[in-house]
Enzyme design. Structure first.
Site, PDB file in Angstrom:
ATOM      1  N   LYS A 175      46.128   1.133  63.137  1.00 17.21           N
ATOM      2  CA  LYS A 175      45.138   1.817  63.959  1.00 17.21           C
ATOM      3  C   LYS A 175      45.829   2.735  64.957  1.00 17.21           C
ATOM      4  CE  LYS A 175      43.560  -2.191  65.127  1.00 17.21           C
ATOM      5  NZ  LYS A 175      42.781  -3.369  65.593  1.00 17.21           N
ATOM      6  N   THR A 180      35.438   0.779  75.691  1.00 11.20           N
ATOM      7  CA  THR A 180      35.920   0.528  74.338  1.00 11.20           C
ATOM      8  C   THR A 180      36.271  -0.937  74.096  1.00 11.20           C
ATOM      9  OG1 THR A 180      38.184   1.053  75.040  1.00 11.20           O
ATOM     10  CG2 THR A 180      36.845   2.868  74.174  1.00 11.20           C
ATOM     11  N   GLY A 197      36.481  -4.483  72.798  1.00  7.54           N
ATOM     12  CA  GLY A 197      36.041  -5.120  71.560  1.00  7.54           C
ATOM     13  C   GLY A 197      36.235  -4.284  70.310  1.00  7.54           C
ATOM     14  N   THR A 198      36.884  -3.135  70.434  1.00 16.57           N
ATOM     15  CA  THR A 198      37.022  -2.241  69.284  1.00 16.57           C
ATOM     16  C   THR A 198      37.735  -2.908  68.115  1.00 16.57           C
ATOM     17  OG1 THR A 198      37.192  -0.399  70.836  1.00 16.57           O
ATOM     18  CG2 THR A 198      37.779   0.043  68.562  1.00 16.57           C
ATOM     19  N   GLY A 199      38.880  -3.550  68.397  1.00 14.04           N
ATOM     20  CA  GLY A 199      39.663  -4.150  67.321  1.00 14.04           C
ATOM     21  C   GLY A 199      38.953  -5.299  66.645  1.00 14.04           C
ATOM     22  N   CYS A 200      38.328  -6.166  67.423  1.00  6.57           N
ATOM     23  CA  CYS A 200      37.565  -7.281  66.855  1.00  6.57           C
ATOM     24  C   CYS A 200      36.439  -6.755  65.970  1.00  6.57           C
ATOM     25  CB  CYS A 200      36.961  -8.131  67.973  1.00  6.57           C
ATOM     26  SG  CYS A 200      38.133  -8.767  69.178  1.00  6.57           S
TER      27      CYS A 200
END
Length: 269
Positions: A178, A212, A214-217
């Site tokens: 990412k 932003t 919580g984007t990865g989860c």
């Protein structure tokens, strides 16, 4: 009266975010939004809000194992997503469980929170490399996690390719690197998905929105949700990227710090 058709089944193995923006809460919201049945194995409880993580308490291995077996042995699962696994013991326990489960696994090697708070003990990094990544269908590190795991500092797309090679060397079938943390002010955000033989570069607009959390989860849960629906890995990642892009665009202020992405953005049309 016959029952309604059962939706695909997805299990998240992750920590709780009391502020509701990341962790188990984000995972289950994502799964609901994408039309799958979300189930959970709690690995840790955090006291967390928009300003940061104020405390974290890891659950014992036997509690994690019991939750996992209770779900998988009775209900079954069509994809699993992992998030916060704070210690080597938990990493190794979950890796063993995944190895015995006939379902794709999306591993988000969570190292730090959005606010920079550590969520993985340094002593657990080797267990991630040697036990968890080898059982992953897709590993989804951000650039900070790439540095933690490989020592590589990524500053451009060429570096992302090197990072993917380094992550793939640990054994996952696919690496999704990412690129949201790349330096500079590019108008687009780029991610790289590769299995070592084919590459997929995914571009999306970069929004001027600081909310932003919580984007990865959310991305990892979206990938798992689409895999459970039967999509291929490249298809699942493209669909997940589109969902997260919408959630990022709609991220909203919450409390006094960084707010969450909006998991329900598609319903608010």
């Amino acid at each position: 009266m016959s029952s309604a058709p059962r939706p695909p089944l997805v299990l998240t193995v992750a920590g709780s975010d009391s502020g509701g923006g990341a962790g188990i809460q984000a995972d289950l919201k994502t799964m609901l939004a994408l039309g799958v049945h979300g189930m959970s194995v709690l690995t840790a409880v955090t006291a967390q809000n928009s300003l940061g993580v104020h405390g974290a308490w890891e659950l014992p291995e036997e509690a994690v194992r019991a939750q996992y077996r209770a779900v998988v042995d009775d209900i079954g699962v069509q994809a699993v997503k992992t998030g916060m696994l704070s210690s080597a013991a938990l990493v190794e326990t979950v890796a063993e469980l995944l190895a015995g489960t006939d379902a794709p696994a999306v591993v988000d090697p969570v190292g730090v929170s959005k606010h920079g708070d550590p969520l993985l003990a340094a002593s657990a990094l080797d267990s991630v490399r040697t036990t968890l990544l080898p059982v992953a269908t897709v590993a989804t590190p951000n650039l900070d996690e790439v540095t933690q795991l490989t020592g590589l500092v990524v500053e451009d797309e060429t570096g992302m390719r090197r990072a993917a090679d380094a992550i793939l060397a640990y054994g996952p079938r696919w690496a999704l690197i990412k690129g949201g943390h790349l330096p500079g002010d590019a108008a687009e955000v780029v991610d790289l998905l590769t299995d070592g033989s084919e590459e997929h570069w995914l571009y999306a607009p970069r929004y001027d929105n600081r909310h932003t959390h919580g984007t990865g989860c959310t991305l990892a849960s979206a990938v798992a949700s689409h895999l459970a629906k039967g999509l291929t890995v490249p298809e699942a990642v493209r669909e997940a990227k589109a969902y997260v892009t919408g959630a990022l665009a709609a991220g909203f202020a919450l409390g006094g710090g960084i707010g969450p992405v909006d998991h329900g953005w598609a319903f608010r049309g």
